[in-house]
Scaffold this motif. Structure first.
Motif, mmCIF file in Angstrom:
data_model
loop_
_atom_site.group_PDB
_atom_site.id
_atom_site.type_symbol
_atom_site.label_atom_id
_atom_site.label_comp_id
_atom_site.label_asym_id
_atom_site.label_seq_id
_atom_site.Cartn_x
_atom_site.Cartn_y
_atom_site.Cartn_z
ATOM 1 N N UNK A 1 37.191 27.763 45.243
ATOM 2 C CA UNK A 1 37.623 28.463 44.030
ATOM 3 C C UNK A 1 37.219 29.925 44.112
ATOM 4 N N UNK A 2 35.994 30.191 44.533
ATOM 5 C CA UNK A 2 35.514 31.574 44.626
ATOM 6 C C UNK A 2 36.304 32.366 45.655
ATOM 7 N N UNK A 3 36.628 31.740 46.778
ATOM 8 C CA UNK A 3 37.439 32.412 47.799
ATOM 9 C C UNK A 3 38.795 32.796 47.217
ATOM 10 N N UNK A 4 39.402 31.882 46.502
ATOM 11 C CA UNK A 4 40.713 32.158 45.895
ATOM 12 C C UNK A 4 40.600 33.226 44.804
ATOM 13 N N UNK A 5 39.529 33.177 44.037
ATOM 14 C CA UNK A 5 39.313 34.180 42.991
ATOM 15 C C UNK A 5 39.209 35.571 43.606
ATOM 16 N N UNK A 6 38.482 35.660 44.704
ATOM 17 C CA UNK A 6 38.331 36.949 45.384
ATOM 18 C C UNK A 6 39.669 37.440 45.930
ATOM 19 N N UNK A 7 40.505 36.526 46.438
ATOM 20 C CA UNK A 7 41.840 36.911 46.917
ATOM 21 C C UNK A 7 42.693 37.463 45.785
ATOM 22 N N UNK A 8 42.621 36.826 44.633
ATOM 23 C CA UNK A 8 43.388 37.296 43.478
ATOM 24 C C UNK A 8 42.905 38.677 43.048
ATOM 25 N N UNK A 9 41.595 38.857 43.007
ATOM 26 C CA UNK A 9 41.038 40.165 42.644
ATOM 27 C C UNK A 9 41.522 41.227 43.631
ATOM 28 N N UNK A 10 41.492 40.911 44.903
ATOM 29 C CA UNK A 10 41.933 41.858 45.923
ATOM 30 C C UNK A 10 43.415 42.189 45.743
#
Length: 93
Positions: A72-81
């Motif tokens: 989830x955190x990896x995906x959250x960081x991708x969305x932020x990027x």
């Protein structure tokens, strides 16, 4: 298809998702206060409940599928990027 979770976990996750949606619906209405401080207090309380419910649902899944919370955190960081890149593109035009 094989279900991701047993019946008890599925019921718990569905309930947590429903409660998260309910908290967010209340958050949408929190701006209707005449008193700003009261409105902000209600808004923050609604968001706190929603985040708590999301955390509980994540924990249920993490028990069955270790690493789920990290994913989830990896995906959250991708969305932020992606959002940051989109915003920067918009500022250049």
């Amino acid at each position: 298809m094989k279900p991701l979770f047993d019946a008890e976990t599925t019921t718990a996750i569905q309930q947590l998702c429903d409660e998260t949606c309910e908290a967010m619906q209340l958050a949408k209405k929190s701006h209707e206060h005449e008193d700003v401080a009261e409105g902000l207090d209600d808004f923050s309380a609604c968001l706190a409940v929603a985040l708590l419910k999301i955390g509980l649902a994540t924990g249920f899944v993490e028990q069955r599928y270790p690493g789920f919370a990290k994913e989830i955190e990896v995906k959250r960081q991708r969305v932020i990027q992606a959002l940051t890149e989109e915003q920067q593109k918009g500022q250049k035009h």
